[in-house]
Scaffold this motif. Structure first.
Motif, PDB file in Angstrom:
ATOM      1  N   HIS A   1       0.810  -1.222   0.000  1.00  0.00           N
ATOM      2  CA  HIS A   1       0.000   0.000   0.000  1.00  0.00           C
ATOM      3  C   HIS A   1       0.844   1.275   0.000  1.00  0.00           C
ATOM      4  CE1 HIS A   1       0.446  -0.848   4.372  1.00  0.00           C
ATOM      5  NE2 HIS A   1       0.566   0.466   4.449  1.00  0.00           N
ATOM      6  N   ASP A   2       2.159   1.154   0.151  1.00  0.00           N
ATOM      7  CA  ASP A   2       3.048   2.313   0.119  1.00  0.00           C
ATOM      8  C   ASP A   2       3.720   2.517  -1.234  1.00  0.00           C
ATOM      9  OD1 ASP A   2       2.562   3.061   2.760  1.00  0.00           O
ATOM     10  OD2 ASP A   2       4.123   1.727   3.528  1.00  0.00           O
ATOM     11  N   THR A   3       3.318   1.732  -2.217  1.00  0.00           N
ATOM     12  CA  THR A   3       3.932   1.847  -3.538  1.00  0.00           C
ATOM     13  C   THR A   3       2.858   1.937  -4.611  1.00  0.00           C
ATOM     14  OG1 THR A   3       5.657   0.938  -4.991  1.00  0.00           O
ATOM     15  CG2 THR A   3       4.123  -0.648  -4.016  1.00  0.00           C
ATOM     16  N   VAL A   4       3.281   1.998  -5.863  1.00  0.00           N
ATOM     17  CA  VAL A   4       2.381   1.946  -7.006  1.00  0.00           C
ATOM     18  C   VAL A   4       2.300   0.475  -7.432  1.00  0.00           C
ATOM     19  CG1 VAL A   4       2.005   2.686  -9.379  1.00  0.00           C
ATOM     20  CG2 VAL A   4       3.022   4.272  -7.728  1.00  0.00           C
ATOM     21  N   ASP A   5       1.117  -0.087  -7.333  1.00  0.00           N
ATOM     22  CA  ASP A   5       0.906  -1.502  -7.635  1.00  0.00           C
ATOM     23  C   ASP A   5       0.899  -1.713  -9.153  1.00  0.00           C
ATOM     24  OD1 ASP A   5       0.078  -4.138  -7.861  1.00  0.00           O
ATOM     25  OD2 ASP A   5      -1.706  -3.884  -6.613  1.00  0.00           O
ATOM     26  N   TYR A   6       1.887  -2.421  -9.661  1.00  0.00           N
ATOM     27  CA  TYR A   6       1.961  -2.611 -11.113  1.00  0.00           C
ATOM     28  C   TYR A   6       0.839  -3.491 -11.631  1.00  0.00           C
ATOM     29  CZ  TYR A   6       5.003  -6.495  -9.558  1.00  0.00           C
ATOM     30  OH  TYR A   6       5.550  -7.569  -8.914  1.00  0.00           O
ATOM     31  N   VAL A   7       0.224  -4.298 -10.774  1.00  0.00           N
ATOM     32  CA  VAL A   7      -0.959  -5.064 -11.187  1.00  0.00           C
ATOM     33  C   VAL A   7      -2.100  -4.103 -11.522  1.00  0.00           C
ATOM     34  CG1 VAL A   7      -2.689  -6.752 -10.447  1.00  0.00           C
ATOM     35  CG2 VAL A   7      -0.272  -7.100  -9.866  1.00  0.00           C
ATOM     36  N   HIS A   8      -2.227  -3.054 -10.733  1.00  0.00           N
ATOM     37  CA  HIS A   8      -3.250  -2.028 -10.981  1.00  0.00           C
ATOM     38  C   HIS A   8      -2.984  -1.319 -12.313  1.00  0.00           C
ATOM     39  CE1 HIS A   8      -5.747   1.488  -9.087  1.00  0.00           C
ATOM     40  NE2 HIS A   8      -6.204   1.137 -10.267  1.00  0.00           N
ATOM     41  N   ILE A   9      -1.725  -1.004 -12.588  1.00  0.00           N
ATOM     42  CA  ILE A   9      -1.372  -0.357 -13.858  1.00  0.00           C
ATOM     43  C   ILE A   9      -1.738  -1.254 -15.027  1.00  0.00           C
ATOM     44  CG2 ILE A   9       0.523   0.516 -15.285  1.00  0.00           C
ATOM     45  CD1 ILE A   9       1.966   1.239 -12.651  1.00  0.00           C
ATOM     46  N   GLN A  10      -1.397  -2.528 -14.935  1.00  0.00           N
ATOM     47  CA  GLN A  10      -1.706  -3.474 -16.017  1.00  0.00           C
ATOM     48  C   GLN A  10      -3.215  -3.572 -16.230  1.00  0.00           C
ATOM     49  OE1 GLN A  10      -3.175  -6.725 -16.129  1.00  0.00           O
ATOM     50  NE2 GLN A  10      -2.595  -7.099 -18.229  1.00  0.00           N
TER      51      GLN A  10
ATOM     52  N   THR B   1      -6.578   7.784 -16.784  1.00  0.00           N
ATOM     53  CA  THR B   1      -7.058   6.819 -15.795  1.00  0.00           C
ATOM     54  C   THR B   1      -6.002   6.535 -14.735  1.00  0.00           C
ATOM     55  OG1 THR B   1      -8.520   5.847 -17.461  1.00  0.00           O
ATOM     56  CG2 THR B   1      -8.112   4.548 -15.481  1.00  0.00           C
ATOM     57  N   VAL B   2      -4.745   6.453 -15.138  1.00  0.00           N
ATOM     58  CA  VAL B   2      -3.673   6.276 -14.146  1.00  0.00           C
ATOM     59  C   VAL B   2      -3.699   7.431 -13.153  1.00  0.00           C
ATOM     60  CG1 VAL B   2      -1.169   6.259 -13.793  1.00  0.00           C
ATOM     61  CG2 VAL B   2      -2.177   4.819 -15.564  1.00  0.00           C
ATOM     62  N   PHE B   3      -3.790   8.658 -13.637  1.00  0.00           N
ATOM     63  CA  PHE B   3      -3.823   9.808 -12.742  1.00  0.00           C
ATOM     64  C   PHE B   3      -5.066   9.798 -11.843  1.00  0.00           C
ATOM     65  CE2 PHE B   3      -0.977  12.528 -15.682  1.00  0.00           C
ATOM     66  CZ  PHE B   3       0.156  12.202 -14.956  1.00  0.00           C
ATOM     67  N   GLN B   4      -6.198   9.372 -12.382  1.00  0.00           N
ATOM     68  CA  GLN B   4      -7.430   9.328 -11.589  1.00  0.00           C
ATOM     69  C   GLN B   4      -7.379   8.266 -10.495  1.00  0.00           C
ATOM     70  OE1 GLN B   4     -10.511   8.585 -14.451  1.00  0.00           O
ATOM     71  NE2 GLN B   4     -10.751  10.738 -15.000  1.00  0.00           N
ATOM     72  N   GLU B   5      -6.826   7.112 -10.820  1.00  0.00           N
ATOM     73  CA  GLU B   5      -6.915   5.975  -9.908  1.00  0.00           C
ATOM     74  C   GLU B   5      -5.707   5.791  -8.996  1.00  0.00           C
ATOM     75  OE1 GLU B   5      -8.102   2.345 -11.820  1.00  0.00           O
ATOM     76  OE2 GLU B   5      -9.810   3.305 -12.811  1.00  0.00           O
ATOM     77  N   ILE B   6      -4.554   6.347  -9.368  1.00  0.00           N
ATOM     78  CA  ILE B   6      -3.343   6.134  -8.566  1.00  0.00           C
ATOM     79  C   ILE B   6      -2.760   7.492  -8.204  1.00  0.00           C
ATOM     80  CG2 ILE B   6      -1.152   4.911  -8.400  1.00  0.00           C
ATOM     81  CD1 ILE B   6      -2.096   3.119 -10.725  1.00  0.00           C
TER      82      ILE B   6
END
Length: 118
Positions: free
Chosen positions: A48-57, A81-86
């Motif tokens: 939870h302290d990083t950017v989850d690459y599974v979410h990006i994919q 969408t990346v900016f909105q969600e992460i």
């Protein structure tokens, strides 16, 4: 600032200006990199302290599933969408490549690269 990259995400999709492209589809490769401050993740070792690459994919897969005429449109949707969600992400660079495009010549791929900062 640190970078997370996903290289050569292979997706079959239906983008293009020609009617046939929307019916037949073709292979695409997506490369995406995001920049964020990952210092906390380096210390805590917590997802939870990083950017989850599974979410990006997942974002790439979902946006590639929506038909567009132009690769530019797909690329911008991915960035937005990346900016909105992460929220952690400060910068995104995405390259969307159509493999073996139907352009009447022997071309391995065509691609569009787009970048944006928050």
């Amino acid at each position: 600032m640190s970078t997370i990259r996903l290289k050569n995400i292979k997706i079959y999709a239906f983008h293009g200006c020609m009617i046939e492209e929307g019916q037949i589809g073709s292979d695409y490769l997506v490369n995406i990199s995001v920049k964020a401050n990952l210092n906390k993740a380096a210390e805590t070792d917590e997802l939870h302290d990083t950017v989850d690459y599974v979410h990006i994919q997942k974002i790439v897969k979902n946006e590639m599933a929506i038909r567009s005429k132009l690769l530019e449109h797909v690329g911008q949707r991915i960035i937005s969408t990346v900016f909105q969600e992460i929220r952690m992400v400060d910068e995104v660079t995405v390259t969307v490549s159509k493999v073996n495009p139907p352009i009447g010549g022997d071309v391995a791929e065509v691609s569009v690269t787009m970048s944006a900062k928050r």
